[in-house]
Design a protein around this motif. Structure first.
Motif, PDB file in Angstrom:
ATOM      1  N   ASP A   1      13.422 -17.801  32.985  1.00  0.00           N
ATOM      2  CA  ASP A   1      13.671 -18.198  31.581  1.00  0.00           C
ATOM      3  C   ASP A   1      15.170 -18.194  31.286  1.00  0.00           C
ATOM      4  O   ASP A   1      15.617 -17.366  30.501  1.00  0.00           O
ATOM      5  CB  ASP A   1      12.917 -17.228  30.655  1.00  0.00           C
ATOM      6  CG  ASP A   1      12.855 -17.752  29.230  1.00  0.00           C
ATOM      7  OD1 ASP A   1      13.067 -18.956  29.034  1.00  0.00           O
ATOM      8  OD2 ASP A   1      12.591 -16.951  28.327  1.00  0.00           O
ATOM      9  N   PRO A   2      15.956 -19.087  31.885  1.00  0.00           N
ATOM     10  CA  PRO A   2      15.578 -20.145  32.821  1.00  0.00           C
ATOM     11  C   PRO A   2      15.858 -19.744  34.266  1.00  0.00           C
ATOM     12  O   PRO A   2      16.518 -18.738  34.518  1.00  0.00           O
ATOM     13  CB  PRO A   2      16.559 -21.268  32.424  1.00  0.00           C
ATOM     14  CG  PRO A   2      17.828 -20.521  32.095  1.00  0.00           C
ATOM     15  CD  PRO A   2      17.384 -19.221  31.473  1.00  0.00           C
ATOM     16  N   ILE A   3      15.372 -20.579  35.196  1.00  0.00           N
ATOM     17  CA  ILE A   3      15.738 -20.437  36.606  1.00  0.00           C
ATOM     18  C   ILE A   3      17.242 -20.720  36.729  1.00  0.00           C
ATOM     19  O   ILE A   3      17.789 -21.485  35.934  1.00  0.00           O
ATOM     20  CB  ILE A   3      14.899 -21.393  37.485  1.00  0.00           C
ATOM     21  CG1 ILE A   3      15.104 -21.079  38.966  1.00  0.00           C
ATOM     22  CG2 ILE A   3      15.153 -22.864  37.149  1.00  0.00           C
ATOM     23  CD1 ILE A   3      14.036 -21.687  39.874  1.00  0.00           C
TER      24      ILE A   3
ATOM     25  N   TYR B   1       7.856 -23.483  33.451  1.00  0.00           N
ATOM     26  CA  TYR B   1       7.300 -24.181  34.611  1.00  0.00           C
ATOM     27  C   TYR B   1       8.081 -25.477  34.877  1.00  0.00           C
ATOM     28  O   TYR B   1       8.450 -25.778  36.013  1.00  0.00           O
ATOM     29  CB  TYR B   1       5.821 -24.498  34.375  1.00  0.00           C
ATOM     30  CG  TYR B   1       5.250 -25.401  35.437  1.00  0.00           C
ATOM     31  CD1 TYR B   1       4.950 -24.890  36.701  1.00  0.00           C
ATOM     32  CD2 TYR B   1       5.054 -26.763  35.207  1.00  0.00           C
ATOM     33  CE1 TYR B   1       4.468 -25.723  37.705  1.00  0.00           C
ATOM     34  CE2 TYR B   1       4.570 -27.598  36.199  1.00  0.00           C
ATOM     35  CZ  TYR B   1       4.282 -27.068  37.444  1.00  0.00           C
ATOM     36  OH  TYR B   1       3.812 -27.893  38.436  1.00  0.00           O
ATOM     37  N   LEU B   2       8.333 -26.229  33.810  1.00  0.00           N
ATOM     38  CA  LEU B   2       9.016 -27.515  33.993  1.00  0.00           C
ATOM     39  C   LEU B   2      10.462 -27.321  34.464  1.00  0.00           C
ATOM     40  O   LEU B   2      10.934 -28.038  35.345  1.00  0.00           O
ATOM     41  CB  LEU B   2       8.978 -28.330  32.691  1.00  0.00           C
ATOM     42  CG  LEU B   2       7.620 -28.972  32.411  1.00  0.00           C
ATOM     43  CD1 LEU B   2       7.566 -29.553  31.006  1.00  0.00           C
ATOM     44  CD2 LEU B   2       7.313 -30.063  33.446  1.00  0.00           C
ATOM     45  N   MET B   3      11.141 -26.328  33.913  1.00  0.00           N
ATOM     46  CA  MET B   3      12.520 -26.074  34.358  1.00  0.00           C
ATOM     47  C   MET B   3      12.541 -25.672  35.833  1.00  0.00           C
ATOM     48  O   MET B   3      13.405 -26.106  36.597  1.00  0.00           O
ATOM     49  CB  MET B   3      13.176 -24.983  33.495  1.00  0.00           C
ATOM     50  CG  MET B   3      13.503 -25.451  32.096  1.00  0.00           C
ATOM     51  SD  MET B   3      14.519 -24.260  31.189  1.00  0.00           S
ATOM     52  CE  MET B   3      13.331 -22.990  30.789  1.00  0.00           C
TER      53      MET B   3
ATOM     54  N   ALA C   1      14.286 -27.679  38.966  1.00  0.00           N
ATOM     55  CA  ALA C   1      15.277 -26.996  39.804  1.00  0.00           C
ATOM     56  C   ALA C   1      14.961 -27.100  41.298  1.00  0.00           C
ATOM     57  O   ALA C   1      15.873 -27.124  42.116  1.00  0.00           O
ATOM     58  CB  ALA C   1      15.376 -25.520  39.403  1.00  0.00           C
ATOM     59  N   VAL C   2      13.681 -27.170  41.653  1.00  0.00           N
ATOM     60  CA  VAL C   2      13.322 -27.161  43.081  1.00  0.00           C
ATOM     61  C   VAL C   2      13.116 -28.570  43.659  1.00  0.00           C
ATOM     62  O   VAL C   2      12.883 -28.723  44.857  1.00  0.00           O
ATOM     63  CB  VAL C   2      12.049 -26.317  43.370  1.00  0.00           C
ATOM     64  CG1 VAL C   2      12.209 -24.905  42.829  1.00  0.00           C
ATOM     65  CG2 VAL C   2      10.788 -26.965  42.828  1.00  0.00           C
ATOM     66  N   MET C   3      13.219 -29.561  42.777  1.00  0.00           N
ATOM     67  CA  MET C   3      12.899 -30.941  43.153  1.00  0.00           C
ATOM     68  C   MET C   3      13.607 -31.404  44.438  1.00  0.00           C
ATOM     69  O   MET C   3      13.014 -32.066  45.278  1.00  0.00           O
ATOM     70  CB  MET C   3      13.303 -31.849  41.997  1.00  0.00           C
ATOM     71  CG  MET C   3      12.484 -33.076  41.836  1.00  0.00           C
ATOM     72  SD  MET C   3      12.787 -33.795  40.210  1.00  0.00           S
ATOM     73  CE  MET C   3      14.556 -33.721  40.081  1.00  0.00           C
ATOM     74  N   SER C   4      14.857 -31.042  44.591  1.00  0.00           N
ATOM     75  CA  SER C   4      15.634 -31.605  45.708  1.00  0.00           C
ATOM     76  C   SER C   4      15.471 -30.804  46.999  1.00  0.00           C
ATOM     77  O   SER C   4      16.069 -31.147  48.006  1.00  0.00           O
ATOM     78  CB  SER C   4      17.107 -31.671  45.312  1.00  0.00           C
ATOM     79  OG  SER C   4      17.557 -30.358  45.046  1.00  0.00           O
ATOM     80  N   ASN C   5      14.697 -29.737  46.983  1.00  0.00           N
ATOM     81  CA  ASN C   5      14.544 -28.933  48.197  1.00  0.00           C
ATOM     82  C   ASN C   5      13.130 -29.118  48.774  1.00  0.00           C
ATOM     83  O   ASN C   5      12.148 -28.714  48.161  1.00  0.00           O
ATOM     84  CB  ASN C   5      14.796 -27.451  47.900  1.00  0.00           C
ATOM     85  CG  ASN C   5      14.880 -26.622  49.169  1.00  0.00           C
ATOM     86  OD1 ASN C   5      14.128 -26.851  50.116  1.00  0.00           O
ATOM     87  ND2 ASN C   5      15.781 -25.663  49.198  1.00  0.00           N
TER      88      ASN C   5
END
Ligand code: ATP
Ligand code: MG
Length: 214
Positions: free
Chosen positions: A23-25, A68-70, A74-78
């Protein structure tokens, strides 16, 4: 669903779990997870945002959807990072043991689970629900924050529970003093959070007006 890419052989997989409020990552979480992945040869790291964390009831926490969305952004590119909704979708508070059980499956067929957490949290493990079963089902990667003495940690752990020593791996993370609290405080003060969290997360926080009231 995470296990299909290893020829369906879950038993040989090593999965890192990283629980948190997120909250947040922020970069501290991401650098830690990536370092753990490489050092411990993990097939995946799964981030598990908490639903209603048992220890944080008194603190105002952003909606699970936002967290969850944040985390997803954040992990999208890994390619090795995933996010799980298992705790968010659970009714009532969830405990580490429930989450570890969920991912480890039956002990023979399931993947090897390594739970990544702050070194200070590990020292309180005796207060965690079903900690003996927890120690049977997974190993821990205890991450040190800047300024934390790993030597003292080892001594304390040795004294408190010598059996636990081979269930806990220590991981020193390069100086990253960032925390979610720090980011929330900066947003409330109108200060920049650029580079403390991935840009899509920064934009999400702006778009939804999160943390403005401190
Ligand atoms: P808050 O300030 O709200 O407590 P936080 O930054 O500590 O947030 P959490 O979501 O509470 O983040 O933490 C999730 C996990 O990440 C915990 O195991 C925590 O110890 C670890 N962690 C948090 N910040 C860092 C950091 N900068 N470096 C390494 N690990 C971290
Ligand atoms: Mg914290």
């Amino acid at each position: 669903m995470f296990f299909l890419r290893n020829n369906g052989n879950a038993a040989t997989m090593k999965v890192g779990l990283m629980g948190g409020t997120f909250d947040p990552i922020h970069m501290g979480h991401l650098v830690t997870a990536e370092e753990a992945r490489q050092q411990f040869d993990l097939d995946y790291v799964i981030f598990v945002p908490t639903g209603s964390p048992p220890h944080k009831e008194m603190v105002k926490i952003s909606l699970p959807e936002h967290r969850y969305l944040m985390t997803s952004l954040a992990v999208m590119s890994n390619p090795y990072f995933f996010v799980s909704t298992v705790e968010i979708n659970a009714e009532g508070p969830t405990y580490t043991i429930d989450t570890v059980r969920h991912f480890s499956g039956s002990e023979k067929e399931g993947p090897e689970v390594l739970f990544i957490t702050g070194a200070d949290a590990i020292l309180e493990i005796f207060s965690w629900k079903d900690y003996e079963e927890l120690l049977r089902l997974c190993t821990f990667i205890a991450v040190s924050r800047p300024g934390y003495s790993l030597d003292r940690f080892r001594e304390t752990l040795d004294r408190a529970c010598p059996d636990m020593v081979n269930k806990v791996h220590l991981l020193e993370i390069p100086a990253l003093a960032v925390s979610s609290t720090y980011i929330r405080e900066r947003v409330a003060l109108g200060k920049t959070i650029k580079y403390l969290t991935p840009e899509p997360v920064e934009q999400y926080i702006k778009k939804h007006g999160l943390y403005l009231s401190g």
